[in-house]
Design a protein around this motif. Structure first.
Motif, mmCIF file in Angstrom:
data_model
loop_
_atom_site.group_PDB
_atom_site.id
_atom_site.type_symbol
_atom_site.label_atom_id
_atom_site.label_comp_id
_atom_site.label_asym_id
_atom_site.label_seq_id
_atom_site.Cartn_x
_atom_site.Cartn_y
_atom_site.Cartn_z
ATOM 1 N N ARG A 669 0.722 23.474 7.782
ATOM 2 C CA ARG A 669 0.591 22.134 7.189
ATOM 3 C C ARG A 669 1.881 21.366 7.465
ATOM 4 N N LYS A 670 1.955 20.802 8.681
ATOM 5 C CA LYS A 670 3.189 20.143 9.100
ATOM 6 C C LYS A 670 3.159 18.631 8.919
ATOM 7 N N GLU A 671 1.960 18.053 8.746
ATOM 8 C CA GLU A 671 1.874 16.605 8.727
ATOM 9 C C GLU A 671 2.571 16.038 7.492
ATOM 10 N N ASN A 672 3.271 14.911 7.685
ATOM 11 C CA ASN A 672 3.877 14.235 6.543
ATOM 12 C C ASN A 672 2.818 13.439 5.802
ATOM 13 N N HIS A 673 3.205 12.808 4.701
ATOM 14 C CA HIS A 673 2.173 12.177 3.863
ATOM 15 C C HIS A 673 1.555 10.969 4.550
ATOM 16 N N GLN A 674 2.329 10.232 5.402
ATOM 17 C CA GLN A 674 1.727 9.098 6.095
ATOM 18 C C GLN A 674 0.662 9.561 7.088
ATOM 19 N N THR A 675 0.971 10.614 7.813
ATOM 20 C CA THR A 675 -0.017 11.144 8.763
ATOM 21 C C THR A 675 -1.232 11.681 8.041
ATOM 22 N N PHE A 676 -0.993 12.390 6.927
ATOM 23 C CA PHE A 676 -2.101 12.927 6.155
ATOM 24 C C PHE A 676 -3.001 11.804 5.648
ATOM 25 N N GLN A 678 -3.412 8.781 6.921
ATOM 26 C CA GLN A 678 -4.128 8.150 8.010
ATOM 27 C C GLN A 678 -5.296 9.012 8.486
ATOM 28 N N LEU A 679 -5.049 10.319 8.614
ATOM 29 C CA LEU A 679 -6.122 11.221 9.025
ATOM 30 C C LEU A 679 -7.254 11.218 7.998
ATOM 31 N N LEU A 680 -6.890 11.186 6.735
ATOM 32 C CA LEU A 680 -7.899 11.205 5.682
ATOM 33 C C LEU A 680 -8.744 9.937 5.705
ATOM 34 N N ILE A 681 -8.087 8.767 5.826
ATOM 35 C CA ILE A 681 -8.829 7.503 5.827
ATOM 36 C C ILE A 681 -9.712 7.400 7.059
ATOM 37 N N ASP A 682 -9.187 7.808 8.214
ATOM 38 C CA ASP A 682 -10.008 7.774 9.436
ATOM 39 C C ASP A 682 -11.245 8.650 9.288
ATOM 40 N N SER A 683 -11.061 9.819 8.704
ATOM 41 C CA SER A 683 -12.195 10.716 8.515
ATOM 42 C C SER A 683 -13.192 10.145 7.512
ATOM 43 N N LEU A 684 -12.696 9.436 6.498
ATOM 44 C CA LEU A 684 -13.580 8.812 5.514
ATOM 45 C C LEU A 684 -14.426 7.713 6.168
ATOM 46 N N GLU A 781 -4.344 -1.052 2.401
ATOM 47 C CA GLU A 781 -3.220 -1.981 2.487
ATOM 48 C C GLU A 781 -2.520 -2.154 1.148
ATOM 49 N N SER A 782 -3.257 -2.014 0.060
ATOM 50 C CA SER A 782 -2.665 -2.150 -1.276
ATOM 51 C C SER A 782 -1.795 -0.961 -1.642
ATOM 52 N N GLY A 783 -1.957 0.157 -0.938
ATOM 53 C CA GLY A 783 -1.109 1.315 -1.193
ATOM 54 C C GLY A 783 -1.896 2.536 -1.612
ATOM 55 N N VAL A 784 -1.288 3.678 -1.361
ATOM 56 C CA VAL A 784 -1.881 4.968 -1.730
ATOM 57 C C VAL A 784 -0.988 5.634 -2.767
ATOM 58 N N VAL A 785 -1.591 6.066 -3.864
ATOM 59 C CA VAL A 785 -0.861 6.729 -4.946
ATOM 60 C C VAL A 785 -1.422 8.132 -5.115
ATOM 61 N N TYR A 786 -0.529 9.091 -5.293
ATOM 62 C CA TYR A 786 -0.920 10.490 -5.470
ATOM 63 C C TYR A 786 -0.960 10.810 -6.954
ATOM 64 N N THR A 824 4.656 21.668 -1.696
ATOM 65 C CA THR A 824 3.690 22.263 -0.771
ATOM 66 C C THR A 824 2.836 21.202 -0.105
ATOM 67 N N LEU A 825 2.463 20.163 -0.850
ATOM 68 C CA LEU A 825 1.576 19.128 -0.329
ATOM 69 C C LEU A 825 2.321 17.972 0.309
ATOM 70 N N SER A 826 3.664 18.013 0.327
ATOM 71 C CA SER A 826 4.485 16.949 0.923
ATOM 72 C C SER A 826 4.184 15.604 0.284
ATOM 73 N N VAL A 827 4.147 15.567 -1.038
ATOM 74 C CA VAL A 827 3.834 14.341 -1.768
ATOM 75 C C VAL A 827 5.116 13.559 -2.005
ATOM 76 N N PRO A 828 5.170 12.266 -1.621
ATOM 77 C CA PRO A 828 6.370 11.456 -1.883
ATOM 78 C C PRO A 828 6.521 11.148 -3.365
ATOM 79 N N HIS A 829 7.731 11.280 -3.896
ATOM 80 C CA HIS A 829 7.955 11.055 -5.319
ATOM 81 C C HIS A 829 7.761 9.595 -5.713
ATOM 82 N N THR A 830 8.000 8.677 -4.789
ATOM 83 C CA THR A 830 7.862 7.254 -5.123
ATOM 84 C C THR A 830 6.415 6.858 -5.368
ATOM 85 N N ASN A 831 5.470 7.615 -4.802
ATOM 86 C CA ASN A 831 4.049 7.285 -4.957
ATOM 87 C C ASN A 831 3.331 8.311 -5.820
ATOM 88 N N LEU A 832 4.035 8.907 -6.751
ATOM 89 C CA LEU A 832 3.492 10.034 -7.504
ATOM 90 C C LEU A 832 3.282 9.688 -8.968
#
Length: 841
Positions: A669-676, A678-684, A781-786, A824-832
């Motif tokens: 699980r190497k992808e950072n949260h931005q990549t994760f 983007q991959l999630l939204i594209d798959s959705l 565009e409004s932002g992603v929050v974990y 483990t999930l590479s979650v940014p603290h600013t969006n947590l």
């Protein structure tokens, strides 16, 4: 019911199939397999309750759910990184295996005869021949036949070890105690499931017994945990044994050296060794591969030298009758020496456990053409030396080295011993990584040391933990005889577990002749039990410490698995009902703020209870909510195209989805949260487009059906088991389209009347698709929050004392000190955003 077939396409079937079932039968299957909303109301249906009671036939496919559909987009994935490689790469990997896989078994000539003849002193040439014959056939039977020719073939797509075998069994039978399996997992292209053929009743019967018996599942898990505990214990005692036996050669070269000096030098070497572990397997393997090649050449040439100089008659030891004569002459002492004899095969398990770093072919080539011949020559040479020097058995290897070559051989022996320590250390890292991903070990920081080769890892905490325990062994046991006995206990424990698991693989997966399977089990397990009885007899000399280590590691893994299972089952029982969600409405009883909320949870079905805490604790909730579940499936690698699977949780206006991000136990699980993100939204978006496509296909098919003659409608009937005649003209997605505001079709259960309203010029489905995709982009565009939920568990007051001790203290301690899910999930603290919740179990 029929209405639930439209609920995100939650139909338990293969997406490429279409079949007709009773409405209530479909609901029953949905609950058994992939049903997500137990007790959910028929929010997409316009039918009354009385109509729902009636029995109807509906068509169940194709399924509008990426849980099954996406798995078929990738026609195939490579089973392993090494499946298709050139001869040059095969030779390179074979060369690397010397420095990683064979260091342990390669240094066994340093101490095998020394420990063996300490238990059974030499009283004649027949004793030397008998001991040599035991060693030769132990190497041939255990290392060559069992491991190289059989066990290595039971790998899990290139992954070896006890947990790889357990994962392989879990893939073919539902034996995992954690109830998060989904039918869609079997559709992963790298799953490659081989379903037992109907002709082989034995395989089906074993599969049925394993799946239906909770006791068998628990025993199987405990067996795997015991084997893994033995591997970890082996990783502790292997460095101590290898280094001390190599450094002990100083007592032969320098007369004034005492055992205390050997211990201090060994401690220094071990500290250096474990400090270099962080540089990774491939780098160190290439660096120390030449050293091991020189070492094996030294073994072979020294063996040939001693054969020529001393006594070539030791070649008679290939006659197994000398084993019989050995036991006849020495009886009990010969049996006690079996523990020392088995040391010649130590490291055989490392060939299998370290398989993740290399390929089966490279390991087999290296062993057959280099390692085994050099080992046999080395033991033959030592035996030839002992035929004329029977009093020098204590340090027979260094005593048999020619005088002019002693110091070069001593140097290369110490280098080889340091390298040998890596074999079981890297195997320990691999086993812990596998057990962590399968929910049997606390989360730890894992560093991937190679970008080119997957699976080459380094675990800092385990590395230093092994060093400390290894130093305890070295400073406590001053004799290699005592360490050798502990070594045999750990190694034999792993081997017996492997024998049992491979037997299950033979029966369940390979489906070979029962006589061959029983022969394998009885023969090899009988040999290993005989060796094990010998080492257990001497457990009182201090080697019981290794059993304490095994017990501690077993308890850690079992308690972690037990607590994780209780936590998951409690979350399943307390998940929010769909009725409550529907009563709250599309605004969820609060304000929907722009943005996407990713709610991490462990559930693969239903709405987690922690979501209710967010609703009651926050003044607003995001306009789009996605329940994200990080799930590990029992395969090494999940292709990236099949990583994310989606389904709708509520009606379309709620904008709530479930996403399962699937990983194999070998995945990084190497992808950072931005990549994760983007991959999630594209798959959705991909899932929503596919959903619209399937709805459009259903609409076209319905129009063709409605335009047909009434006589044709009457011809599409099916006679049910009770003799009733049912129509097959019921459109699958009628109720779903009514919820989208599209054409509404009323279908009766008798199939005698259909009403079709005129469709508008602009297809409402296309409008709905573009509207929803636009909504997703604006939310992104409004932002992603974990949204992170900390779910802790506590034992109930009326629970047993042992359960309270295990859950409230041991499991709580492990959970508090393991790696946090945020890291483990590479979650940014600013969006947590975090909410805590405690479950009583």
């Amino acid at each position: 019911m029929a209405e639930e077939s439209a609920n995100g396409g939650l139909v338990s079937m293969d997406s490429s199939e279409s079949r007709w079932v009773y409405g209530d039968e479909e609901e029953e299957e949905d609950d058994d397999d992939d049903a997500e909303h137990e007790g959910s109301s028929n929010w997409m249906s316009g039918d009354s309750e009385e109509e729902n009671v009636e029995q109807r036939l509906i068509r169940t496919g194709p399924r509008i759910d990426s849980f099954d559909v996406e798995a078929f987009e990738v026609p195939g994935a490579p089973r392993t990184d090494y499946e298709d490689f050139t001869i040059g790469r095969a030779l390179l990997l074979a060369f690397q295996t010397l420095g990683v896989v064979y260091g342990d078994v390669g240094t066994s000539p340093l101490y095998t005869f020394s420990v063996m003849f300490n238990k059974c002193p030499i009283h004649g040439e027949e004793d030397v021949l008998g001991a040599l014959s035991l060693v030769l056939y132990t190497l041939i039977l255990i290392s060559l036949i069992k491991y190289v020719l059989v066990v290595l073939l039971a790998n899990d797509d290139g992954e070896g070890g006890t947990f790889a075998l357990y994962s392989l069994i879990c893939r073919h039978a539902k034996v995992s105690l954690l109830p998060n399996q989904l039918h869609s997992d079997t559709h992963i292209s790298s799953f490659r499931l081989k379903v037992p053929s109907p002709e082989l009743e034995r395989s089906l019967k074993i599969k049925e017994n394993l799946e239906t018996s909770l006791t068998l599942k628990k025993w199987l898990l405990m067996l795997v945990l015991l084997g893994t505990s033995m591997v970890i214990a082996d990783g502790i005692v292997t460095p101590a044994m290898s280094v001390m036996s190599a450094v002990g050669g100083l007592k032969v070269g320098i007369t004034g050296v005492q055992q205390d000096h050997v211990v201090m030098i060994s401690v220094a070497f071990l500290v250096i060794l474990f400090s270099l572990q962080r540089f990774g397997t491939s780098k160190v393997g290439l660096a120390i591969g030449p050293a091991l090649f020189v070492w094996f050449c030294c073994l072979g040439t020294t063996g040939v030298y001693n054969l020529v100089k001393h006594d070539r008659s030791v070649l008679r030891a290939f006659n197994p009758l000398h084993i019989y004569y050995f036991f006849k002459r020495n009886s009990t002492r010969a049996w006690m020496s079996l523990g020392g004899c088995f040391l010649c095969a130590t490291g055989s398990e490392a060939m299998f456990a370290d398989l993740c770093y290399f390929s089966v072919r490279s390991v087999q080539i290296t062993f057959v053409f280099l390692v085994l011949p050099c080992l046999l020559l080395g033991y033959l040479g030592q035996a030839a030396f002992l035929m004329e020097n029977q009093t020098k058995a204590e340090q027979v290897f260094f005593a048999s080295v020619p005088d002019g070559c002693f110091w070069p051989v001593f140097f290369i022996a110490n280098v080889a011993a340091l390298i040998a320590c890596r074999a079981m250390t890297t195997a320990t890292f691999s086993c812990i990584k596998q057990s962590t991903t399968l929910g049997c070990f606390p989360r730890l920081k894992i560093i991937h040391t190679s970008r080119k080769f997957m699976g080459q890892i380094y675990i800092p905490v385990i590395n230093w933990f092994l060093l400390v325990l290894c130093l305890v062994i070295v400073t406590t046991f001053t004799s290699i005889n005592e360490i050798g006995n502990a070594y045999g206990i750990a190694e034999l424990g792993v081997m017996m577990v492997t024998t049992v698991l491979v037997t299950i693989v033979m029966l369940l997966i390979w489906q070979i002749n029962i006589i061959i399977v029983l022969t394998f089990l009885v023969f090899f397990l009988g040999i290993e039990l005989t060796f094990f009885s010998s080492v257990l007899w001497s457990v009182g000399d201090g080697s019981w410490v290794i059993l304490v280590y095994v017990a501690v590691f077993f308890m850690i893994m079992y308690i972690w698995n037990y607590g994780s299972k209780l936590k998951y089952e409690t979350e399943v029982r307390q998940k929010l009902s769909m009725d409550l969600m529907l009563q709250l409405g599309c605004n969820l009883g609060t304000i929907r703020a722009p943005g996407i909320g990713l709610l991490y949870n462990e559930l693969v079905r239903g709405v987690p209870a922690i979501f209710g805490h967010f609703l009651t604790s926050l003044p607003a909730i995001h306009s789009m909510v996605i329940f994200v579940c990080i799930k590990y499936v029992p395969i090494p690698v999940v292709p990236q195209n099949e990583r994310f699977l989606f389904r709708r949780v509520c009606p379309k206006s709620f904008h709530i989805f479930r996403c399962i991000a699937r990983y194999g136990y070998k995945d990084m699980r190497k992808e950072n949260h931005q990549t994760f993100e983007q991959l999630l939204i594209d798959s959705l978006e991909k899932f929503i487009r596919r959903e619209a496509q399937e709805l459009s296909l259903e609409s076209d098919e319905e129009r063709e059906t409605d335009s047909s003659d009434e006589d044709e409608e009457y011809s599409r009937v099916l006679v049910g088991p009770n003799g009733s005649v049912y129509s097959l003209g019921v459109p699958l997605m009628s109720n779903y389209r009514s919820s989208l505001g599209s054409t509404t079709t009323q279908a009766s259960t008798s199939g005698t009347h259909f009403e079709d309203h005129a469709a508008s010029d602009v297809d409402p489905m296309d409008q709905g698709l573009e509207s929803e995709l636009s909504f997703i982009r604006k939310a992104k565009e409004s932002g992603v929050v974990y949204l992170m939920g900390h779910g802790d568990i506590r034992a109930r007051k009326d629970s047993w004392f042992i359960k309270k001790l295990a859950i409230n203290y041991f499991y709580a301690f492990l959970r508090k000190n393991c790696r946090a899910g945020i890291a483990t999930l590479s979650v940014p603290h600013t969006n947590l955003m975090q909410v805590g919740m405690t479950y009583m179990v």
